[in-house]
Design an enzyme around this catalytic site. Structure first.
Site, PDB file in Angstrom:
ATOM      1  N   GLN A 122       0.826  -1.212   0.000  1.00  0.00           N
ATOM      2  CA  GLN A 122       0.000   0.000   0.000  1.00  0.00           C
ATOM      3  C   GLN A 122       0.862   1.265   0.000  1.00  0.00           C
ATOM      4  OE1 GLN A 122      -3.080   0.707  -0.529  1.00  0.00           O
ATOM      5  NE2 GLN A 122      -3.766  -1.403  -0.743  1.00  0.00           N
ATOM      6  N   SER A 123       1.949   1.237  -0.766  1.00  0.00           N
ATOM      7  CA  SER A 123       2.867   2.373  -0.826  1.00  0.00           C
ATOM      8  C   SER A 123       2.245   3.583  -1.515  1.00  0.00           C
ATOM      9  CB  SER A 123       4.136   1.955  -1.572  1.00  0.00           C
ATOM     10  OG  SER A 123       4.907   3.070  -1.941  1.00  0.00           O
ATOM     11  N   ASN A 124       2.313   4.735  -0.844  1.00  0.00           N
ATOM     12  CA  ASN A 124       1.926   5.999  -1.474  1.00  0.00           C
ATOM     13  C   ASN A 124       2.968   6.442  -2.490  1.00  0.00           C
ATOM     14  OD1 ASN A 124      -0.403   6.552   0.354  1.00  0.00           O
ATOM     15  ND2 ASN A 124       1.221   6.607   1.891  1.00  0.00           N
TER      16      ASN A 124
END
Length: 338
Positions: A77-79
């Site tokens: 879930q990396s921005n």
């Protein structure tokens, strides 16, 4: 200090707005005045965020080198990877993203919604890798870079958080300069700035930028890595490199880097009860959403510092909202009842 000599490719709307958090301030006793600088609203590219501000200083080098593929890395879930994918699409480039299993959390839709879903829609080549959390250079990322070269492409390497990169701190030196301009318009200066820290270059840039007017140690980093020694070392190292690059005129010392370790637990990417309470309180007081990985933890830190009387009465505190809300979708079970 001279930031103007570094080329910048505009990816943001301009100065991000500063918003009073009047209801939250009142709810917490009204003795400390809270504000938010909305980096989460900084761009029209897939929701933007703090990495988009950083990428403005990397992209001129990408173009100058004739690269055709942006290669970056983060958790599922990396921005960061979502913002890199958006910038690649905007520039007409290819994008390869290494998404490692950084968070010890399972949700039925964790790897199919939120940031990673957006990256796929944006056309990125998303590669899931089972390796666990770390903020250093990764073998999986090196392998992705080599695979692009082997296919005849010319990759540009963007490390986690844009952080361990010679230009990674410049964007948030600019943040500090922008705040000074806005303070002149507002007619007051902020006494403290609260910011989430993991890979380090956001706080490092702020430390350098605010060191220019003697406020480096008023930047309060809230650790969300649960590996504070590593985060502190990276902030300090990047800040020193950035200070030299922009010509600050003085060394960055360990006293300049303030990192609060109390709010990161139980581990990276896992919210604690205080995180969840802060997310809900900020949402219901201000209509402002934060996420369980980063901003929920820094919001928790700021709220607890107000409650504990750690800010002097009358202080004006600026909360740097770095973005990250798309990750909420990956935690659907935790928030199933709101």
């Amino acid at each position: 200090m001279n930031l103007q000599r570094f080329p910048r490719y505009p990816l943001t709307f301009g100065p991000t707005p500063i918003q009073p958090l009047a209801r939250l301030s009142k709810h917490l006793g009204g003795k400390v005045h809270l504000y938010a600088k909305r980096e989460d609203c900084n761009s029209g590219l897939a929701f933007g965020g703090n990495k988009t501000r950083k990428l403005e200083y990397l992209i001129p080098e990408v173009l100058a080198q004739g690269c055709d593929t942006l290669v970056s890395i983060g958790g599922i879930q990396s921005n960061q990877t979502r913002q890199v994918a958006a910038v690649a699409a905007h520039l007409g480039m290819k994008c390869v993203l290494v998404q490692e299993n950084w968070v010890n959390y399972s949700d039925a839709v964790y790897d199919r919604v939120g940031n990673i879903q957006m990256s796929r829609i944006l056309g990125a080549d998303v590669r899931l890798v089972p390796d666990g959390f770390d903020i250093g250079f990764r073998k999986s990322w090196e392998e992705a870079l080599e695979s692009v070269r082997a296919a005849g492409g010319k990759p540009y390497a963007i490390p986690a958080g844009c952080s361990d990169h010679p230009l990674g701190g410049l964007g948030f030196v600019g943040f500090a300069e922008e705040v000074r301009q806005q303070e002149a318009e507002l007619g007051f200066k902020f006494d403290y700035v609260v910011v989430c820290s993991v890979t380090g270059s956001t706080q490092a840039g702020m430390v350098v930028g605010f060191a220019a007017d003697g406020r480096a140690d008023r930047v309060i980093g809230i650790d969300a890595s649960a590996k504070p020694a590593q985060t502190r070392e990276q902030i300090t190292r990047i800040a020193r490199q950035t200070a030299e690059k922009v010509g600050l005129g003085r060394d960055i010392t360990s006293e300049d880097v303030v990192l609060d370790e109390r709010f990161a637990g139980p581990e990276y990417g896992l919210p604690n009860d205080g995180t969840l309470e802060a997310i809900r309180l900020c949402a219901r007081m201000e209509g402002v959403l934060t996420d369980p990985v980063y901003e929920g933890k820094s919001m928790h830190g700021m709220i607890e510092m107000v409650r504990n009387g750690e800010f002097p009465e009358g202080s004006r505190v600026l909360y740097a909202h770095l973005g990250g809300v798309p990750a909420l979708n990956g935690y659907s079970f935790i928030f199933r009842n709101g």
